[in-house]
Write a protein that holds these residues in place. Structure first.
Motif, PDB file in Angstrom:
ATOM      1  N   UNK A  55       5.963  23.767 -31.658  1.00 49.09           N
ATOM      2  CA  UNK A  55       5.145  22.560 -31.517  1.00 49.09           C
ATOM      3  C   UNK A  55       5.965  21.352 -31.955  1.00 49.09           C
ATOM      4  N   UNK A  56       6.238  20.448 -31.027  1.00 50.21           N
ATOM      5  CA  UNK A  56       7.141  19.328 -31.300  1.00 50.21           C
ATOM      6  C   UNK A  56       6.587  18.351 -32.320  1.00 50.21           C
ATOM      7  N   UNK A  57       5.270  18.245 -32.408  1.00 51.61           N
ATOM      8  CA  UNK A  57       4.672  17.228 -33.268  1.00 51.61           C
ATOM      9  C   UNK A  57       4.436  17.707 -34.695  1.00 51.61           C
ATOM     10  N   UNK A  97       3.335  18.165 -27.531  1.00 53.29           N
ATOM     11  CA  UNK A  97       4.739  18.301 -27.178  1.00 53.29           C
ATOM     12  C   UNK A  97       5.228  19.692 -27.527  1.00 53.29           C
ATOM     13  N   UNK A  98       6.150  20.206 -26.728  1.00 50.52           N
ATOM     14  CA  UNK A  98       6.749  21.517 -26.975  1.00 50.52           C
ATOM     15  C   UNK A  98       8.266  21.375 -26.987  1.00 50.52           C
ATOM     16  N   UNK A  99       8.888  22.088 -27.915  1.00 50.95           N
ATOM     17  CA  UNK A  99      10.336  22.245 -27.894  1.00 50.95           C
ATOM     18  C   UNK A  99      10.629  23.669 -27.444  1.00 50.95           C
ATOM     19  N   UNK A 100      11.374  23.818 -26.366  1.00 51.08           N
ATOM     20  CA  UNK A 100      11.766  25.129 -25.840  1.00 51.08           C
ATOM     21  C   UNK A 100      13.268  25.102 -25.591  1.00 51.08           C
ATOM     22  N   UNK A 104      12.587  19.061 -24.944  1.00 48.11           N
ATOM     23  CA  UNK A 104      11.265  18.541 -25.311  1.00 48.11           C
ATOM     24  C   UNK A 104      10.433  18.177 -24.078  1.00 48.11           C
ATOM     25  N   UNK A 105       9.164  18.510 -24.162  1.00 54.41           N
ATOM     26  CA  UNK A 105       8.186  18.097 -23.151  1.00 54.41           C
ATOM     27  C   UNK A 105       7.048  17.370 -23.853  1.00 54.41           C
ATOM     28  N   UNK A 106       6.294  16.571 -23.089  1.00 54.56           N
ATOM     29  CA  UNK A 106       5.222  15.765 -23.680  1.00 54.56           C
ATOM     30  C   UNK A 106       4.161  15.520 -22.608  1.00 54.56           C
ATOM     31  N   UNK A 107       2.912  15.800 -22.956  1.00 55.04           N
ATOM     32  CA  UNK A 107       1.822  15.563 -22.013  1.00 55.04           C
ATOM     33  C   UNK A 107       0.534  15.282 -22.789  1.00 55.04           C
ATOM     34  N   UNK A 108      -0.342  14.497 -22.199  1.00 61.07           N
ATOM     35  CA  UNK A 108      -1.680  14.266 -22.759  1.00 61.07           C
ATOM     36  C   UNK A 108      -2.714  14.335 -21.645  1.00 61.07           C
ATOM     37  N   UNK A 109      -3.882  14.815 -22.014  1.00 59.45           N
ATOM     38  CA  UNK A 109      -4.992  14.907 -21.060  1.00 59.45           C
ATOM     39  C   UNK A 109      -6.283  14.721 -21.847  1.00 59.45           C
ATOM     40  N   UNK A 110      -7.192  13.925 -21.311  1.00 60.03           N
ATOM     41  CA  UNK A 110      -8.486  13.725 -21.962  1.00 60.03           C
ATOM     42  C   UNK A 110      -9.530  14.568 -21.250  1.00 60.03           C
ATOM     43  N   UNK A 111     -10.049  15.546 -21.986  1.00 61.51           N
ATOM     44  CA  UNK A 111     -11.037  16.484 -21.464  1.00 61.51           C
ATOM     45  C   UNK A 111     -12.454  15.969 -21.685  1.00 61.51           C
ATOM     46  N   UNK A 112     -13.313  16.180 -20.718  1.00 61.72           N
ATOM     47  CA  UNK A 112     -14.750  15.996 -20.917  1.00 61.72           C
ATOM     48  C   UNK A 112     -15.304  17.277 -21.534  1.00 61.72           C
ATOM     49  N   UNK A 113     -16.154  17.120 -22.534  1.00 56.11           N
ATOM     50  CA  UNK A 113     -16.772  18.277 -23.183  1.00 56.11           C
ATOM     51  C   UNK A 113     -18.159  18.461 -22.578  1.00 56.11           C
TER      52      UNK A 113
END
Length: 250
Positions: A55-57, A97-100, A104-113
């Motif tokens: 986990x990058x963060x 973010x993930x380190x593999x 490094x990769x980085x993405x965000x998404x806002x989910x509706x609950x």
């Protein structure tokens, strides 16, 4: 300094991004009323470890979570908590973010609950579309500020607040790299040419009300000054001479 990536490096970043895209698919099956943001964090961390990533963060400048979990009126950097239980009609922005293999990769998404009301649904749809408009403007030969111009020209007519205190950035060999990528236009700062080999994380943060923000006493959580809802979408992209590739999709 802007670090241009070679083909080998982009392939490594691409693999990290594909893993991250798979994680978001996994989270979509779990984000429902009754789950805590801490549980979401644990699911994400276990998924990342299972696939031999990091986990990058987590631990970055002292951040305690594996993901940023930002609910309703939190824009970014929400800290996962056992006490924060999602309920029907909430929204949650997950920034991960993930380190593999050192990439490094980085993405965000806002989910509706569950089900959200019409205005909230429009905020999510329009913020995601703003991201896609920004990506369309991110082409070799253009300028970094073309991205914010595309986002602003689309979002401004809706009367939303475009967060200007935080921005997108370069990524791939570190969590945050140059250049900074404003989501608003006009904006201050440098306006470098977009070149092949750039890997960028574009991430409009759009508030239903004011663009002005405050950082809470935990030194992480960022909220709009007026308490309005906020949406956040992000993709990592790679710039090539003849195309722009979204890396954080399956």
């Amino acid at each position: 300094m802007i670090r241009l990536k070679n083909d080998k490096q982009i392939e490594g970043i691409r693999k990290s991004c594909k893993l991250l895209a798979g994680l978001f698919e996994e989270l979509g099956d779990h984000i429902k009323p009754g789950i805590s943001t801490w549980d979401i964090d644990r699911i994400a961390e276990e998924y990342i470890k299972k696939h031999k990533g990091t986990a990058a963060f987590k631990g970055y400048e002292g951040f305690p979570g594996s993901i940023c979990a930002s609910v309703n009126d939190t824009i970014i950097h929400g800290i996962p908590s056992k006490k924060e239980i999602l309920k029907e009609g909430d929204i949650i922005g997950c920034d991960i973010g993930i380190v593999l293999d050192d990439y490094y990769s980085d993405r965000a998404y806002t989910f509706a609950v569950g089900e959200v009301n019409k205005d909230v649904k429009l905020l999510l749809e329009r913020t995601e579309e703003a991201l896609m408009r920004g990506i369309s403007a991110a082409v070799a030969g253009g300028r970094i500020k073309d991205i914010g111009k595309a986002i602003t020209s689309y979002i401004e007519p809706f009367g939303y607040g475009i967060v200007h205190s935080f921005c997108g950035h370069g990524v791939g060999l570190d969590v945050h790299e140059e250049p900074q990528i404003p989501n608003n236009y006009p904006s201050r700062g440098m306006n470098p040419r977009i070149k092949p080999g750039m890997v960028l994380a574009l991430e409009p943060m759009i508030n239903m009300g004011t663009a002005d923000v405050e950082i809470l006493e935990d030194d992480w959580t960022v909220k709009p000054l007026d308490g309005s809802l906020s949406a956040h979408f992000e993709h990592t992209i790679a710039i090539f001479k003849d195309k722009t590739e979204i890396l954080t999709v399956l």
